[in-house]
Design a protein around this motif. Structure first.
Motif, PDB file in Angstrom:
ATOM      1  N   VAL A 475     -53.701 -15.186 -13.571  1.00  0.00           N
ATOM      2  CA  VAL A 475     -53.777 -13.728 -13.401  1.00  0.00           C
ATOM      3  C   VAL A 475     -52.829 -13.273 -12.301  1.00  0.00           C
ATOM      4  O   VAL A 475     -52.108 -12.271 -12.443  1.00  0.00           O
ATOM      5  CB  VAL A 475     -55.233 -13.304 -13.087  1.00  0.00           C
ATOM      6  N   THR A 476     -52.811 -14.001 -11.200  1.00  0.00           N
ATOM      7  CA  THR A 476     -51.930 -13.637 -10.093  1.00  0.00           C
ATOM      8  C   THR A 476     -50.470 -13.782 -10.495  1.00  0.00           C
ATOM      9  O   THR A 476     -49.617 -12.980 -10.098  1.00  0.00           O
ATOM     10  CB  THR A 476     -52.231 -14.518  -8.868  1.00  0.00           C
ATOM     11  N   TYR A 477     -50.180 -14.800 -11.286  1.00  0.00           N
ATOM     12  CA  TYR A 477     -48.812 -14.994 -11.789  1.00  0.00           C
ATOM     13  C   TYR A 477     -48.360 -13.811 -12.630  1.00  0.00           C
ATOM     14  O   TYR A 477     -47.232 -13.306 -12.476  1.00  0.00           O
ATOM     15  CB  TYR A 477     -48.751 -16.292 -12.594  1.00  0.00           C
ATOM     16  N   LEU A 478     -49.228 -13.318 -13.510  1.00  0.00           N
ATOM     17  CA  LEU A 478     -48.861 -12.191 -14.370  1.00  0.00           C
ATOM     18  C   LEU A 478     -48.615 -10.928 -13.558  1.00  0.00           C
ATOM     19  O   LEU A 478     -47.648 -10.201 -13.794  1.00  0.00           O
ATOM     20  CB  LEU A 478     -49.964 -11.944 -15.401  1.00  0.00           C
ATOM     21  N   ILE A 479     -49.504 -10.654 -12.592  1.00  0.00           N
ATOM     22  CA  ILE A 479     -49.321  -9.454 -11.771  1.00  0.00           C
ATOM     23  C   ILE A 479     -48.027  -9.546 -10.967  1.00  0.00           C
ATOM     24  O   ILE A 479     -47.370  -8.530 -10.689  1.00  0.00           O
ATOM     25  CB  ILE A 479     -50.531  -9.261 -10.833  1.00  0.00           C
ATOM     26  N   GLY A 480     -47.634 -10.772 -10.615  1.00  0.00           N
ATOM     27  CA  GLY A 480     -46.436 -10.963  -9.805  1.00  0.00           C
ATOM     28  C   GLY A 480     -45.136 -10.677 -10.515  1.00  0.00           C
ATOM     29  O   GLY A 480     -44.062 -10.736  -9.892  1.00  0.00           O
ATOM     30  N   PHE A 481     -45.190 -10.340 -11.808  1.00  0.00           N
ATOM     31  CA  PHE A 481     -43.957 -10.020 -12.537  1.00  0.00           C
ATOM     32  C   PHE A 481     -43.216  -8.845 -11.903  1.00  0.00           C
ATOM     33  O   PHE A 481     -41.991  -8.767 -12.000  1.00  0.00           O
ATOM     34  CB  PHE A 481     -44.270  -9.684 -13.998  1.00  0.00           C
ATOM     35  N   ILE A 482     -43.944  -7.943 -11.260  1.00  0.00           N
ATOM     36  CA  ILE A 482     -43.295  -6.775 -10.665  1.00  0.00           C
ATOM     37  C   ILE A 482     -42.283  -7.193  -9.608  1.00  0.00           C
ATOM     38  O   ILE A 482     -41.272  -6.520  -9.376  1.00  0.00           O
ATOM     39  CB  ILE A 482     -44.362  -5.815 -10.058  1.00  0.00           C
ATOM     40  N   PHE A 483     -42.510  -8.350  -8.968  1.00  0.00           N
ATOM     41  CA  PHE A 483     -41.608  -8.822  -7.920  1.00  0.00           C
ATOM     42  C   PHE A 483     -40.391  -9.536  -8.496  1.00  0.00           C
ATOM     43  O   PHE A 483     -39.469  -9.866  -7.744  1.00  0.00           O
ATOM     44  CB  PHE A 483     -42.345  -9.778  -6.979  1.00  0.00           C
ATOM     45  N   MET A 484     -40.399  -9.781  -9.800  1.00  0.00           N
ATOM     46  CA  MET A 484     -39.279 -10.469 -10.443  1.00  0.00           C
ATOM     47  C   MET A 484     -38.270  -9.497 -11.025  1.00  0.00           C
ATOM     48  O   MET A 484     -37.277  -9.905 -11.624  1.00  0.00           O
ATOM     49  CB  MET A 484     -39.793 -11.388 -11.559  1.00  0.00           C
ATOM     50  N   THR A 485     -38.502  -8.213 -10.879  1.00  0.00           N
ATOM     51  CA  THR A 485     -37.555  -7.210 -11.354  1.00  0.00           C
ATOM     52  C   THR A 485     -36.432  -7.053 -10.333  1.00  0.00           C
ATOM     53  O   THR A 485     -36.476  -7.620  -9.232  1.00  0.00           O
ATOM     54  CB  THR A 485     -38.260  -5.861 -11.564  1.00  0.00           C
TER      55      THR A 485
END
Length: 720
Positions: A475-485
């Motif tokens: 779950v934390t990995y999925l939410i962290g997608f915002i930081f990969m933009t």
């Protein structure tokens, strides 16, 4: 009722005669070394090498050390010991300890800390993703170009052309710019025009000066900045321009979370072994970098900047706030992880001693890292000054003009130094492996805290520890997608500035108040429990800090924090590359929304109706909820308790009168008179004594707390 001062010997003799309280089966570290290395690995993290140097660089060099050390002594050390001790004595996570203390309404403090930990783990893992990405690029370059990816000799990279303004009479002179190196003639430095900050931009017009261009053949600092901004981050113009995902960072982000999961999926049985490597390797690497950093040209300038304070900056309240936040961030107080670690420690562990040692190691590591980072910055200043007459080699503040500041400082400064070292690939690999070890210790500790809270709440019973940890990580990995933009750096900054801006201080303030001010019996029983389990009383220093000094400073920090608004400087931000990046006005509202979520949950839980069991606890039922009823009247162990009371001494073993209360009725009810002889049959029974005391003090909780200390349970007698 009469109160007496009890010295260490008496406290230990009294608790020695009591059967120990029984706790639920809970995993423990195999030995004290694993616990200690876990605490060191948790406290000593990327913040020591990344955050502390850039804060010191930003806020006046050595001047920042003044509020930093004060925050360490008055806040960091006492609160570290408090949270570690609560977990160790009560054998619960950051939420469960409050039910054990008989203060179930303060479970919101633990929930707020857990939410803050979750937010922190979200963006902290981004640092690990950046580190993994660098490691990947190093490996690819080793197999292909044989040149470090941020080196200025990397195929395809060309040093940018810069515009300089020189006096019109010298504009056509062939001696102003060296044709072979592309560098300006240092003997004509005074003939160039420079703005107050940085270098002149293209298109700048100044009477009496003409523009000249230069293209250096070597520009290590510019190359490292370019690699960080354009290849690692794919940096967009601002927070509002997402710009798509970075595939390389996406892969690195996934690898980082897989590594975290491997460390925690079996709980402390796995994480306790990992720390043998992750907590020790960074010191070997730092020592090697220290030797190299001190031998770099212009290193003395960096060390002088680090040690010489600009005391005028101490009038800025932001400096004090940032110093306090750094102590909280570095030691990890206020987020519940220390409570979780303490709950897995041996009950007899000397948590006070560990707190002193870990706090000393943590701050020493920060200073040690400063002596590594600042000589490198001194070297960079000389390198940049050689190609730009507007940069002074003895002024590190000018480095901000080329992007050497803020979050990316460690990811720019260290790689530049590595590229100048023989065997650059080896040292590059060692450095980023060191960063990975530093970061993963802290990251899996935070995730471990969240998983522990969920386990204590019963959510992991059906799926098991490994599956629960997998769910949390995914779950934390999925939410962290915002930081990969492409705007990931700006989102990282938003989380870093706002998500913990208030909750650190609010949580620890309520921890102090809950233990020291909510009910006096909570403190006295906690102290008795510490003596019982560790054999040592709590020093006077911590009593004063927890009761008076730390709460006062924490309240002040809460007030200052909530009265701040635009802490990121969104109103003055400019789009990249003209500025450091644009933050729209709504980003401030979003930041405060995220920052207040833990506080709102804290308040909501505090006003929620209590379950029947919690209501009984709040009204004064047993402190530790022992599993078996034990009658003090029938215990044969009560036959030989010496009772020296009222004999306070002036040595260091004496305790503050406020620290522990023992009444004459309590002594009699335990089966002893003041002289230590067995009580007479006519002496009042245990329950009657405490019922009378409850009537006098308007509380009956002390009876149950003091009884439960020894593992027993006194039924609450009705109060007239």
């Amino acid at each position: 009722c009469s109160l007496f001062l009890v010295d260490r010997k008496l406290a230990m003799e009294q608790v020695a005669a009591c059967p120990p309280a029984k706790h639920e089966d809970r995993a423990k570290y195999d030995n004290h070394i694993e616990l200690f290395l876990t605490l060191v690995g948790y406290a000593v993290g990327v913040g020591n090498v990344w955050r502390f140097p850039y804060l010191t660089y930003t806020y006046g060099g050595g001047a920042f050390l003044v509020p930093y050390l004060l925050a360490l002594v008055l806040l960091g050390l006492p609160l570290f010991a408090l949270e570690l001790g609560l977990g160790q004595m009560l054998r619960k996570g950051t939420v469960g300890v409050w039910s054990e203390l008989g203060l179930p309404r303060l479970r919101g403090v633990g929930i707020a800390a857990t939410i803050a930990t979750f937010f922190l783990s979200l963006y902290y893992n981004v640092i690990l993703a950046w580190t993994v990405y660098y490691l990947g690029r190093i490996f690819v370059s080793l197999l292909s170009t044989q040149t470090l990816p941020w080196d200025d000799q990397m195929p395809g990279f060309t040093c940018p052309t810069s515009t300089l303004l020189v006096r019109e009479s010298l504009a056509d002179s062939p001696y102003i710019i060296d044709a072979a190196t592309g560098l300006f003639n240092a003997s004509h430095t005074a003939d160039f025009w420079c703005p107050e900050v940085g270098a002149p931009s293209a298109g700048t017009v100044v009477n009496g000066y003409s523009p000249v261009t230069s293209t250096p053949t070597s520009c290590p600092a510019v190359a490292a900045v370019d690699f960080w901004e354009r290849q690692v981050l794919w940096q967009s113009s601002g927070l509002d321009e997402l710009g798509g995902m970075h595939p390389g960072l996406m892969a690195a982000h996934l690898v980082a979370w897989i590594l975290v999961y491997i460390c925690i999926f079996k709980g402390i049985s796995s994480s306790g072994k990992v720390v043998y490597l992750t907590a020790t390797l960074p010191y070997v690497a730092l020592f090697a970098f220290l030797i190299r950093a001190l031998t770099l040209p212009n290193a003395a300038v960096g060390i002088r900047f680090f040690l010489e304070p600009d005391l005028t900056i101490l009038w800025n309240p932001t400096v004090w706030i940032r110093a306090a936040v750094q102590i909280f961030f570095s030691l990890g107080v206020g987020v519940g992880s220390l409570v979780a670690f303490g709950s897995f420690a041996d009950e007899r562990n000397d948590f006070i001693g560990d707190s002193f040692k870990v706090a000393a190691i943590n701050s020493s590591t920060s200073f040690f890292a400063g002596f590594v980072v600042f000589p490198i910055l001194g070297y960079l200043a000389s390198e940049v000054a050689s190609s730009n007459p507007c940069i002074e080699s003895d002024n590190l503040a000018d480095l901000a003009a080329i992007g050497l500041s803020g979050t990316g400082l460690a990811f720019i400064a260290f790689p530049i130094a590595v590229s100048q070292m023989p065997g650059g690939f080896l040292w590059a690999f060692v450095f980023f492996l060191m960063l990975l070890c530093l970061g993963i210790d802290s990251e899996f500790a935070m995730v471990e805290s969240v998983v522990t809270v969920l386990e204590d709440a019963g959510y992991g019973k059906k799926m098991g520890r490994a599956k629960l940890a997998a769910v949390v990580c995914f779950v934390t990995y999925l939410i962290g997608f915002i930081f990969m933009t492409r705007s990931g750096l700006y989102w990282f900054e938003l989380f870093d500035y706002y998500t913990c801006i208030v909750v650190f201080f609010a949580v620890t303030l309520l921890e102090c108040c809950g233990l020291m001010w909510q009910d006096r019996s909570v403190w006295t029983t906690f102290l008795q429990l510490v003596v019982e389990q560790t054999g040592k009383p709590i020093p006077h220093f911590f009593f004063l800090m927890w009761r008076y000094v730390s709460p006062a400073f924490l309240m002040l920090l809460v007030i200052i924090s909530v009265t701040s608004w635009d802490v990121m400087g969104a109103g003055e931000s400019e789009p990249y590359p003209e500025g450091s990046g644009y933050y729209p006005g709504w980003s401030v509202w979003l930041g405060w929304f995220l920052g207040l979520i833990p506080i709102v949950m804290l308040v909501v839980v505090g006003f929620m109706p209590l379950a029947n069991g919690d209501a009984l606890r709040e009204k004064g039922s047993s402190f530790l909820s022992p599993q078996e009823d034990w009658s003090l009247k029938n215990s044969a162990k009560n036959a030989a308790i010496p009772t020296k009371v009222g004999n306070a001494t002036s040595d260091n073993d004496a305790l503050d009168p406020n620290e522990i209360e023992i009444s004459t009725e309590f002594e009699t009810s335990r089966g002893f008179t003041k002289a230590g002889a067995p009580a007479k049959p006519s002496d009042p029974p245990f329950e009657e004594v405490f019922s009378r005391k409850a009537d006098q003090t308007r509380t009956s909780r002390s009876a149950n707390f003091l009884c439960a200390l020894c593992g027993g349970f006194a039924k609450r007698a009705p109060t007239p």
